[in-house]
Scaffold this motif. Sequence first.
Motif, PDB file in Angstrom:
ATOM      1  N   LYS A  25       7.342   7.192  -4.384  1.00 56.87           N
ATOM      2  CA  LYS A  25       7.303   6.332  -3.202  1.00 56.87           C
ATOM      3  C   LYS A  25       5.893   6.337  -2.613  1.00 56.87           C
ATOM      4  O   LYS A  25       5.267   7.379  -2.469  1.00 56.87           O
ATOM      5  CB  LYS A  25       8.294   6.858  -2.161  1.00 56.87           C
ATOM      6  CG  LYS A  25       8.395   5.999  -0.943  1.00 56.87           C
ATOM      7  CD  LYS A  25       9.437   6.535   0.013  1.00 56.87           C
ATOM      8  CE  LYS A  25       9.494   5.663   1.243  1.00 56.87           C
ATOM      9  NZ  LYS A  25      10.491   6.134   2.201  1.00 56.87           N
ATOM     10  N   LYS A  26       5.409   5.152  -2.281  1.00 56.56           N
ATOM     11  CA  LYS A  26       4.074   5.030  -1.699  1.00 56.56           C
ATOM     12  C   LYS A  26       4.126   5.313  -0.197  1.00 56.56           C
ATOM     13  O   LYS A  26       4.885   4.684   0.536  1.00 56.56           O
ATOM     14  CB  LYS A  26       3.490   3.639  -1.952  1.00 56.56           C
ATOM     15  CG  LYS A  26       2.020   3.541  -1.571  1.00 56.56           C
ATOM     16  CD  LYS A  26       1.407   2.238  -2.038  1.00 56.56           C
ATOM     17  CE  LYS A  26      -0.100   2.242  -1.854  1.00 56.56           C
ATOM     18  NZ  LYS A  26      -0.704   1.028  -2.409  1.00 56.56           N
ATOM     19  N   LEU A  27       3.291   6.269   0.232  1.00 54.24           N
ATOM     20  CA  LEU A  27       3.194   6.605   1.644  1.00 54.24           C
ATOM     21  C   LEU A  27       2.115   5.744   2.311  1.00 54.24           C
ATOM     22  O   LEU A  27       1.309   5.113   1.630  1.00 54.24           O
ATOM     23  CB  LEU A  27       2.851   8.089   1.801  1.00 54.24           C
ATOM     24  CG  LEU A  27       3.787   9.073   1.090  1.00 54.24           C
ATOM     25  CD1 LEU A  27       3.298  10.504   1.287  1.00 54.24           C
ATOM     26  CD2 LEU A  27       5.215   8.921   1.585  1.00 54.24           C
ATOM     27  N   LYS A  28       2.077   5.740   3.630  1.00 53.31           N
ATOM     28  CA  LYS A  28       1.117   4.919   4.373  1.00 53.31           C
ATOM     29  C   LYS A  28      -0.330   5.265   4.047  1.00 53.31           C
ATOM     30  O   LYS A  28      -1.208   4.409   4.121  1.00 53.31           O
ATOM     31  CB  LYS A  28       1.351   5.058   5.874  1.00 53.31           C
ATOM     32  CG  LYS A  28       2.606   4.382   6.350  1.00 53.31           C
ATOM     33  CD  LYS A  28       2.774   4.521   7.846  1.00 53.31           C
ATOM     34  CE  LYS A  28       4.075   3.872   8.288  1.00 53.31           C
ATOM     35  NZ  LYS A  28       4.281   3.995   9.730  1.00 53.31           N
ATOM     36  N   ASN A  29      -0.590   6.528   3.681  1.00 53.51           N
ATOM     37  CA  ASN A  29      -1.964   6.947   3.383  1.00 53.51           C
ATOM     38  C   ASN A  29      -2.394   6.601   1.953  1.00 53.51           C
ATOM     39  O   ASN A  29      -3.496   6.950   1.536  1.00 53.51           O
ATOM     40  CB  ASN A  29      -2.141   8.443   3.648  1.00 53.51           C
ATOM     41  CG  ASN A  29      -1.354   9.323   2.692  1.00 53.51           C
ATOM     42  OD1 ASN A  29      -0.684   8.842   1.779  1.00 53.51           O
ATOM     43  ND2 ASN A  29      -1.427  10.625   2.909  1.00 53.51           N
ATOM     44  N   GLY A  30      -1.517   5.932   1.188  1.00 51.24           N
ATOM     45  CA  GLY A  30      -1.865   5.521  -0.169  1.00 51.24           C
ATOM     46  C   GLY A  30      -1.479   6.519  -1.242  1.00 51.24           C
ATOM     47  O   GLY A  30      -1.696   6.276  -2.424  1.00 51.24           O
ATOM     48  N   THR A  31      -0.891   7.642  -0.853  1.00 49.29           N
ATOM     49  CA  THR A  31      -0.431   8.644  -1.819  1.00 49.29           C
ATOM     50  C   THR A  31       0.982   8.312  -2.260  1.00 49.29           C
ATOM     51  O   THR A  31       1.821   7.935  -1.451  1.00 49.29           O
ATOM     52  CB  THR A  31      -0.464  10.050  -1.184  1.00 49.29           C
ATOM     53  OG1 THR A  31      -1.806  10.356  -0.835  1.00 49.29           O
ATOM     54  CG2 THR A  31       0.067  11.100  -2.142  1.00 49.29           C
ATOM     55  N   PHE A  32       1.235   8.443  -3.548  1.00 47.82           N
ATOM     56  CA  PHE A  32       2.584   8.288  -4.082  1.00 47.82           C
ATOM     57  C   PHE A  32       3.193   9.673  -4.200  1.00 47.82           C
ATOM     58  O   PHE A  32       2.539  10.615  -4.667  1.00 47.82           O
ATOM     59  CB  PHE A  32       2.539   7.614  -5.456  1.00 47.82           C
ATOM     60  CG  PHE A  32       2.285   6.141  -5.390  1.00 47.82           C
ATOM     61  CD1 PHE A  32       3.324   5.227  -5.495  1.00 47.82           C
ATOM     62  CD2 PHE A  32       0.998   5.653  -5.226  1.00 47.82           C
ATOM     63  CE1 PHE A  32       3.090   3.868  -5.440  1.00 47.82           C
ATOM     64  CE2 PHE A  32       0.752   4.292  -5.170  1.00 47.82           C
ATOM     65  CZ  PHE A  32       1.800   3.395  -5.287  1.00 47.82           C
TER      66      PHE A  32
END
Length: 98
Positions: free
Chosen positions: A45-52
């Motif tokens: 899942k992609k988080l708001k900070n761009g980390t999956f």
Amino acid sequence: MAIKKQFLKSKPVCKVTFSLPAKDAKKVSVVGCFNEWNAKKMPLKKLKNGTFKGTTDLDSGNSYEFKYLVDGAYLNEDNADAYVWNDYAGGDNSVITL
């Protein structure tokens, strides 16, 4: 890139969290021997900070080969416990040991 291991006291299982910074990526999955190398079985899942990021339970006392699949390209984990050659892929696979 990062792998977090959380061993459970109640059963011989380890919760493994995979995280991969990939701001420009559209789809990231973890594929490995624990999910038949099937990208549909463990999308991150992609988080708001761009980390999956994603978590799965794996049996303790084993080693597992895996790779990240980022928009169709395979990547190894920089912080893997080891790397092992794979003739089929013609390259190394990341290894996690629990």
